[in-house]
Design a protein around this motif. Structure first.
Motif, PDB file in Angstrom:
ATOM      1  N   UNK A  90       1.013  -1.325   0.073  1.00  0.00           N
ATOM      2  CA  UNK A  90       0.030  -0.027  -0.005  1.00  0.00           C
ATOM      3  C   UNK A  90       0.899   1.255  -0.010  1.00  0.00           C
ATOM      4  N   UNK A  91       1.945   1.235   0.653  1.00  0.00           N
ATOM      5  CA  UNK A  91       2.855   2.301   0.642  1.00  0.00           C
ATOM      6  C   UNK A  91       2.771   3.439   1.806  1.00  0.00           C
ATOM      7  N   UNK A  92       1.348   3.449   2.270  1.00  0.00           N
ATOM      8  CA  UNK A  92       1.083   4.481   3.358  1.00  0.00           C
ATOM      9  C   UNK A  92       0.086   3.806   4.469  1.00  0.00           C
ATOM     10  N   UNK A  93       0.451   2.869   5.071  1.00  0.00           N
ATOM     11  CA  UNK A  93      -0.593   1.973   5.772  1.00  0.00           C
ATOM     12  C   UNK A  93      -0.822   2.406   7.014  1.00  0.00           C
ATOM     13  N   UNK A  94      -1.305   3.849   7.242  1.00  0.00           N
ATOM     14  CA  UNK A  94      -1.752   4.116   8.762  1.00  0.00           C
ATOM     15  C   UNK A  94      -3.277   4.060   8.893  1.00  0.00           C
ATOM     16  N   UNK A  95      -3.587   4.749  10.075  1.00  0.00           N
ATOM     17  CA  UNK A  95      -5.041   4.163  10.416  1.00  0.00           C
ATOM     18  C   UNK A  95      -6.118   5.181   9.474  1.00  0.00           C
ATOM     19  N   UNK A  96      -5.583   6.154   9.023  1.00  0.00           N
ATOM     20  CA  UNK A  96      -6.340   7.027   8.262  1.00  0.00           C
ATOM     21  C   UNK A  96      -6.695   6.606   6.833  1.00  0.00           C
ATOM     22  N   UNK A  97      -5.745   5.434   6.463  1.00  0.00           N
ATOM     23  CA  UNK A  97      -5.984   5.017   5.081  1.00  0.00           C
ATOM     24  C   UNK A  97      -6.646   3.652   4.818  1.00  0.00           C
ATOM     25  N   UNK A  98      -7.274   3.341   5.854  1.00  0.00           N
ATOM     26  CA  UNK A  98      -8.306   2.201   5.848  1.00  0.00           C
ATOM     27  C   UNK A  98      -9.640   2.744   6.432  1.00  0.00           C
ATOM     28  N   UNK A  99     -10.556   1.968   5.922  1.00  0.00           N
ATOM     29  CA  UNK A  99     -11.862   2.167   6.354  1.00  0.00           C
ATOM     30  C   UNK A  99     -12.725   0.674   6.300  1.00  0.00           C
ATOM     31  N   UNK A 100     -13.875   0.739   7.160  1.00  0.00           N
ATOM     32  CA  UNK A 100     -14.809  -0.356   6.712  1.00  0.00           C
ATOM     33  C   UNK A 100     -15.957   0.007   6.168  1.00  0.00           C
ATOM     34  N   UNK A 101     -16.586  -0.558   5.383  1.00  0.00           N
ATOM     35  CA  UNK A 101     -17.736  -0.100   4.456  1.00  0.00           C
ATOM     36  C   UNK A 101     -19.042  -0.560   5.197  1.00  0.00           C
ATOM     37  N   UNK A 102     -20.191  -0.059   5.012  1.00  0.00           N
ATOM     38  CA  UNK A 102     -21.299  -0.135   5.572  1.00  0.00           C
ATOM     39  C   UNK A 102     -21.642  -1.684   5.745  1.00  0.00           C
ATOM     40  N   UNK A 103     -21.236  -2.633   5.116  1.00  0.00           N
ATOM     41  CA  UNK A 103     -21.287  -4.088   5.266  1.00  0.00           C
ATOM     42  C   UNK A 103     -20.318  -4.659   5.988  1.00  0.00           C
ATOM     43  N   UNK A 104     -19.203  -3.763   6.755  1.00  0.00           N
ATOM     44  CA  UNK A 104     -18.101  -4.497   7.334  1.00  0.00           C
ATOM     45  C   UNK A 104     -16.780  -4.748   6.627  1.00  0.00           C
ATOM     46  N   UNK A 105     -16.960  -4.659   5.067  1.00  0.00           N
ATOM     47  CA  UNK A 105     -15.846  -5.168   4.398  1.00  0.00           C
ATOM     48  C   UNK A 105     -14.634  -4.098   4.588  1.00  0.00           C
ATOM     49  N   UNK A 106     -13.419  -4.498   4.777  1.00  0.00           N
ATOM     50  CA  UNK A 106     -12.073  -3.616   4.909  1.00  0.00           C
ATOM     51  C   UNK A 106     -12.004  -3.000   3.293  1.00  0.00           C
ATOM     52  N   UNK A 107     -11.753  -1.836   3.416  1.00  0.00           N
ATOM     53  CA  UNK A 107     -11.381  -0.969   2.247  1.00  0.00           C
ATOM     54  C   UNK A 107     -10.002  -0.189   2.458  1.00  0.00           C
ATOM     55  N   UNK A 108      -9.053  -0.133   1.372  1.00  0.00           N
ATOM     56  CA  UNK A 108      -7.865   0.478   1.594  1.00  0.00           C
ATOM     57  C   UNK A 108      -8.091   1.990   0.589  1.00  0.00           C
ATOM     58  N   UNK A 109      -7.578   2.802   1.105  1.00  0.00           N
ATOM     59  CA  UNK A 109      -7.659   4.328   0.385  1.00  0.00           C
ATOM     60  C   UNK A 109      -6.377   4.968   0.290  1.00  0.00           C
ATOM     61  N   UNK A 110      -6.132   5.958  -0.642  1.00  0.00           N
ATOM     62  CA  UNK A 110      -5.024   6.506  -0.702  1.00  0.00           C
ATOM     63  C   UNK A 110      -3.657   5.931  -0.803  1.00  0.00           C
ATOM     64  N   UNK A 111      -3.269   5.107  -1.742  1.00  0.00           N
ATOM     65  CA  UNK A 111      -2.341   4.198  -1.755  1.00  0.00           C
ATOM     66  C   UNK A 111      -1.099   4.967  -2.328  1.00  0.00           C
ATOM     67  N   UNK A 112       0.032   4.292  -2.027  1.00  0.00           N
ATOM     68  CA  UNK A 112       1.167   4.917  -2.609  1.00  0.00           C
ATOM     69  C   UNK A 112       2.045   3.882  -2.955  1.00  0.00           C
ATOM     70  N   UNK A 113       1.609   3.074  -3.913  1.00  0.00           N
ATOM     71  CA  UNK A 113       2.126   1.811  -4.310  1.00  0.00           C
ATOM     72  C   UNK A 113       3.554   1.417  -4.863  1.00  0.00           C
ATOM     73  N   UNK A 114       4.074   0.316  -4.445  1.00  0.00           N
ATOM     74  CA  UNK A 114       5.524   0.140  -5.249  1.00  0.00           C
ATOM     75  C   UNK A 114       5.886  -1.449  -4.609  1.00  0.00           C
ATOM     76  N   UNK A 115       6.502  -2.298  -5.247  1.00  0.00           N
ATOM     77  CA  UNK A 115       6.626  -3.605  -4.865  1.00  0.00           C
ATOM     78  C   UNK A 115       7.817  -3.423  -4.090  1.00  0.00           C
ATOM     79  N   UNK A 116       7.541  -4.141  -2.738  1.00  0.00           N
ATOM     80  CA  UNK A 116       9.007  -4.168  -1.728  1.00  0.00           C
ATOM     81  C   UNK A 116       8.729  -5.196  -0.931  1.00  0.00           C
TER      82      UNK A 116
END
Length: 280
Positions: A187-213
């Motif tokens: 993800x590249x910036x995996x702090x608590x402000x960059x995930x959420x749970x949808x209305x159905x409880x599914x985990x979601x990731x937002x605001x990525x800064x991706x690379x392979x590492x």
């Protein structure tokens, strides 16, 4: 910034009813856009053009193959302002265990080399992603060295810090783990402000800064500012167990994010950087 009616008319939407500013971090202006049928999330980068969001668009699309993310509706430039229009994710409550499993599945998406097919240098912290076959080379040269150089230019570095950093750097170059890392999608910036749970409880990731590492970089970020509990790590390990020595290596990856904050916010983060450097 305020968006004029003429500005909004250039979005690929019809029948816009309301546009409401929402929290979107300190980098972009962010809005909830409500049409007569659908709500959208709009990010705007004043006078930066659509290129500013191209890296995020790539990240969202790559992550979407593995985990829930906002869907990219459109991106472009209006009157010199870059914009990114995303689907709206209604927040709910979910399980940290499920979140850990979702992140682990992202990390199981591998590549043959470390890096990415483009750099991201428009932001305050430049990301040089040239492909490398050696993780130690990538991490020292294209991540840590970049931030140390930036800290020197801003007067945030010292001889003492550099002495400890050079010892850490030499250790990383010969450390056995660094030679055995398998490139994972991060993800590249995996702090608590960059995930959420949808209305159905599914985990979601937002605001990525991706690379392979090294996946341990993402995991190190989860340990710095809180927001991830024991259930998260239990869920992660059920899918993708930690490599031996994981906890001992965390500081060398926490350092990267603390150096980034040192450069962004100043000497407030100096003591945290020093606590890690003093280990070496």
């Amino acid at each position: 910034m305020s968006l004029s009616t003429a500005w909004l008319a250039q979005l690929p939407l019809t029948n816009i009813k309301t546009v409401t500013p929402v929290s979107g971090g300190d980098i972009n202006a962010a809005y909830a856009v409500q049409t007569d049928q659908t709500r959208y999330f709009l990010k705007v980068q004043p006078q930066r053009g659509a290129a500013f969001f191209s890296h995020e668009v790539t990240g969202l699309k790559k992550l979407a193959a593995v985990v829930t993310t906002p869907r990219v509706i459109a991106t472009g430039t209006i009157n010199g302002d870059g914009y990114l229009l995303l689907s709206w994710l209604t927040s709910g409550h979910g399980s940290q265990f499920d979140l850990g499993r979702a992140v682990a599945r992202v990390h199981q998406h591998h590549a043959p080399r470390f890096g990415l097919d483009h750099d991201f240098t428009i932001g305050k912290i430049p990301k040089y992603n040239q492909w490398q076959t050696n993780w130690a080379t990538f991490y020292t040269q294209q991540r840590l060295d970049v931030l140390v150089k930036l800290a020197k230019e801003q007067g945030l570095w010292s001889t003492n810090r550099d002495d400890h950093y050079q010892r850490l750097r030499q250790q990383l170059l010969v450390e056995r783990h660094m030679q055995t890392v398998q490139p994972s999608l991060l993800h590249g910036d995996l702090w608590s402000g960059n995930y959420l749970f949808t209305a159905t409880g599914t985990p979601a990731l937002i605001d990525p800064d991706i690379f392979y590492g090294d996946r341990e970089m993402d995991l190190a970020m989860t340990t710095i500012f809180g927001g991830f509990d024991d259930d998260f790590y239990a869920g992660y390990q059920q899918v993708y167990p930690f490599a031996p020595g994981f906890e001992e290596r965390l500081p060398q990856y926490q350092l990267y994010y603390l150096l980034a904050h040192l450069n962004l916010f100043g000497e407030t983060y100096g003591p945290a950087v020093d606590r890690i450097l003093q280990r070496y």
